[in-house]
Scaffold this motif. Sequence first.
Motif, mmCIF file in Angstrom:
data_model
loop_
_atom_site.group_PDB
_atom_site.id
_atom_site.type_symbol
_atom_site.label_atom_id
_atom_site.label_comp_id
_atom_site.label_asym_id
_atom_site.label_seq_id
_atom_site.Cartn_x
_atom_site.Cartn_y
_atom_site.Cartn_z
ATOM 1 N N GLU A 106 2.511 4.215 -16.754
ATOM 2 C CA GLU A 106 3.821 3.585 -16.590
ATOM 3 C C GLU A 106 4.900 4.397 -17.285
ATOM 4 O O GLU A 106 4.610 5.200 -18.188
ATOM 5 C CB GLU A 106 3.807 2.166 -17.170
ATOM 6 N N PHE A 107 6.145 4.151 -16.886
ATOM 7 C CA PHE A 107 7.276 4.806 -17.537
ATOM 8 C C PHE A 107 7.467 4.315 -18.967
ATOM 9 O O PHE A 107 7.744 5.095 -19.872
ATOM 10 C CB PHE A 107 8.562 4.524 -16.755
ATOM 11 N N TYR A 108 7.346 3.001 -19.149
ATOM 12 C CA TYR A 108 7.671 2.394 -20.439
ATOM 13 C C TYR A 108 6.678 1.291 -20.763
ATOM 14 O O TYR A 108 6.062 0.693 -19.859
ATOM 15 C CB TYR A 108 9.088 1.796 -20.413
ATOM 16 N N ASP A 109 6.539 1.001 -22.042
ATOM 17 C CA ASP A 109 5.676 -0.077 -22.489
ATOM 18 C C ASP A 109 6.170 -1.411 -21.919
ATOM 19 O O ASP A 109 7.366 -1.720 -21.952
ATOM 20 C CB ASP A 109 5.674 -0.128 -24.019
ATOM 21 N N GLY A 110 5.257 -2.207 -21.401
ATOM 22 C CA GLY A 110 5.622 -3.501 -20.839
ATOM 23 C C GLY A 110 6.025 -3.459 -19.381
ATOM 24 O O GLY A 110 6.271 -4.508 -18.774
ATOM 25 N N PHE A 111 6.093 -2.274 -18.790
ATOM 26 C CA PHE A 111 6.409 -2.135 -17.368
ATOM 27 C C PHE A 111 5.108 -1.993 -16.583
ATOM 28 O O PHE A 111 4.175 -1.334 -17.031
ATOM 29 C CB PHE A 111 7.256 -0.887 -17.122
ATOM 30 N N LYS A 112 5.044 -2.590 -15.424
ATOM 31 C CA LYS A 112 3.897 -2.414 -14.541
ATOM 32 C C LYS A 112 4.412 -2.207 -13.132
ATOM 33 O O LYS A 112 4.893 -3.137 -12.486
ATOM 34 C CB LYS A 112 2.973 -3.643 -14.600
ATOM 35 N N HIS A 113 4.341 -0.968 -12.647
ATOM 36 C CA HIS A 113 4.878 -0.688 -11.315
ATOM 37 C C HIS A 113 4.034 -1.379 -10.247
ATOM 38 O O HIS A 113 2.857 -1.669 -10.458
ATOM 39 C CB HIS A 113 4.954 0.823 -11.063
ATOM 40 N N ARG A 114 4.671 -1.628 -9.091
ATOM 41 C CA ARG A 114 4.023 -2.361 -8.006
ATOM 42 C C ARG A 114 3.796 -1.441 -6.812
ATOM 43 O O ARG A 114 4.738 -0.900 -6.254
ATOM 44 C CB ARG A 114 4.876 -3.546 -7.560
ATOM 45 N N ASN A 115 2.546 -1.284 -6.424
ATOM 46 C CA ASN A 115 2.198 -0.591 -5.182
ATOM 47 C C ASN A 115 1.453 -1.556 -4.273
ATOM 48 O O ASN A 115 0.693 -2.409 -4.747
ATOM 49 C CB ASN A 115 1.301 0.622 -5.452
ATOM 50 N N ILE A 116 1.643 -1.404 -2.994
ATOM 51 C CA ILE A 116 0.941 -2.259 -2.043
ATOM 52 C C ILE A 116 -0.538 -1.893 -1.995
ATOM 53 O O ILE A 116 -0.917 -0.734 -2.251
ATOM 54 C CB ILE A 116 1.578 -2.135 -0.639
ATOM 55 N N VAL A 117 -1.376 -2.871 -1.713
ATOM 56 C CA VAL A 117 -2.809 -2.626 -1.537
ATOM 57 C C VAL A 117 -3.112 -2.757 -0.048
ATOM 58 O O VAL A 117 -3.046 -3.856 0.512
ATOM 59 C CB VAL A 117 -3.650 -3.639 -2.340
ATOM 60 N N PRO A 118 -3.396 -1.630 0.638
ATOM 61 C CA PRO A 118 -3.661 -1.704 2.091
ATOM 62 C C PRO A 118 -4.884 -2.560 2.401
ATOM 63 O O PRO A 118 -5.784 -2.712 1.575
ATOM 64 C CB PRO A 118 -3.913 -0.227 2.470
ATOM 65 N N LEU A 119 -4.890 -3.124 3.594
ATOM 66 C CA LEU A 119 -6.043 -3.901 4.039
ATOM 67 C C LEU A 119 -7.283 -3.016 4.130
ATOM 68 O O LEU A 119 -7.217 -1.860 4.566
ATOM 69 C CB LEU A 119 -5.769 -4.510 5.418
ATOM 70 N N ALA A 120 -8.416 -3.560 3.719
ATOM 71 C CA ALA A 120 -9.678 -2.849 3.879
ATOM 72 C C ALA A 120 -10.034 -2.762 5.363
ATOM 73 O O ALA A 120 -9.618 -3.616 6.169
ATOM 74 C CB ALA A 120 -10.783 -3.568 3.121
ATOM 75 N N ASP A 121 -10.798 -1.747 5.737
ATOM 76 C CA ASP A 121 -11.162 -1.574 7.146
ATOM 77 C C ASP A 121 -11.837 -2.812 7.718
ATOM 78 O O ASP A 121 -11.648 -3.161 8.886
ATOM 79 C CB ASP A 121 -12.084 -0.365 7.302
ATOM 80 N N GLY A 122 -12.628 -3.513 6.906
ATOM 81 C CA GLY A 122 -13.326 -4.696 7.382
ATOM 82 C C GLY A 122 -12.408 -5.862 7.725
ATOM 83 O O GLY A 122 -12.824 -6.794 8.412
ATOM 84 N N GLN A 123 -11.157 -5.798 7.264
ATOM 85 C CA GLN A 123 -10.192 -6.859 7.549
ATOM 86 C C GLN A 123 -9.299 -6.518 8.737
ATOM 87 O O GLN A 123 -8.448 -7.324 9.113
ATOM 88 C CB GLN A 123 -9.307 -7.095 6.316
#
Length: 344
Positions: free
Chosen positions: A23-40
């Motif tokens: 992360e850039f800074y303490d206490g920050f949590k960046h958000r990335n999308i989680v793609p669908l698994a192939d089985g879905q």
Amino acid sequence: MVDKKYCMSSYMAFRYIEDDNKEFYDGFKHRNIVPLADGQRILVRTVEDIDREIGKQMEQFKDKKKGILLSGGMDSAIVASYLGGSDAYTFRFLGGKFQKEELARAEYYAKYCGLNLHYVDITWDTVISHLDACLKAKCAPVHSIEPQILQAALQAKSDGIEMMFVGESSDLIFGGMDGLLAKDWTFDEFVNRYIFTKPEEVLVEPESMQYLFERYRKGNDIDFLTFMDDVFSIESSSSYLNAFGVAEMPYYDPYAKLKMADELDLYRVRHGEPKYLIRELMTKKYPEIPVPNKVPMPRPVDEYFKTWKGPTRPEFRNDIDMSKYTGNQKWQMYCLEKFLDMNE
């Protein structure tokens, strides 16, 4: 783990923070999308399969007030064909003077499908007014499309829209990234082709992003198709996740649940037929007009940054030749600087 140097280089190279543990800074949590698994995901082989499966997905929203981000491209035009009577939101820049043909096509699709068309007028002031909210939500610098998507989402929300539709995933799933698919790349060629802005050219203390490409190395070559599935999908889709999330507007991309059952025919892609299945479906839906060429989501970044002198923070080199860089690359430098300013 705080690693500002890594995060700056990752954003410049990939337009997102690839390592979820940094992360850039303490206490920050960046958000990335989680793609669908192939089985879905739903396997599709023909135009008829795609048409049927998109239609089936739309059924679950039949009782909601629906809207769509409608551009002049194929992907949103096809989704629009299932949404008769709904509302469409089309970006308009510089009083309609920017990308006039794209705007005219969107107007045509809206009329053809019986949609209520709303313009989302975007100026530099609009972008700036929404930038801080996008930065704070993502805990990282953002893509240049995010503030304008947020504007569209807020406008739709004020109109009572309950579900927005986008056609964002089609390019990746159906072979629309024809520039990146244009050849079988050597490893070094692909690294140079893919990186958005080389960190070493603009940052005082760059960190190498070679590690990510090494995961896909095959001798002197690279498995670029898997790289794109794994890496580009997160970079592009996370922008929609963040902007719609800030607006608290639900959205849905029916292409994201689909997967080609057959291997992508690279010969067709490389000989004038990118997204050949989607092109066929577009012809089926709109037989009266030529299939349009791909145009990225419009944003006049070259106009926005034509007189910008460049970043001044100490993290950036003081010898950057700004004439070398595109508007999108200048946006990256500008946005990273604004993010750092906001948090220090």
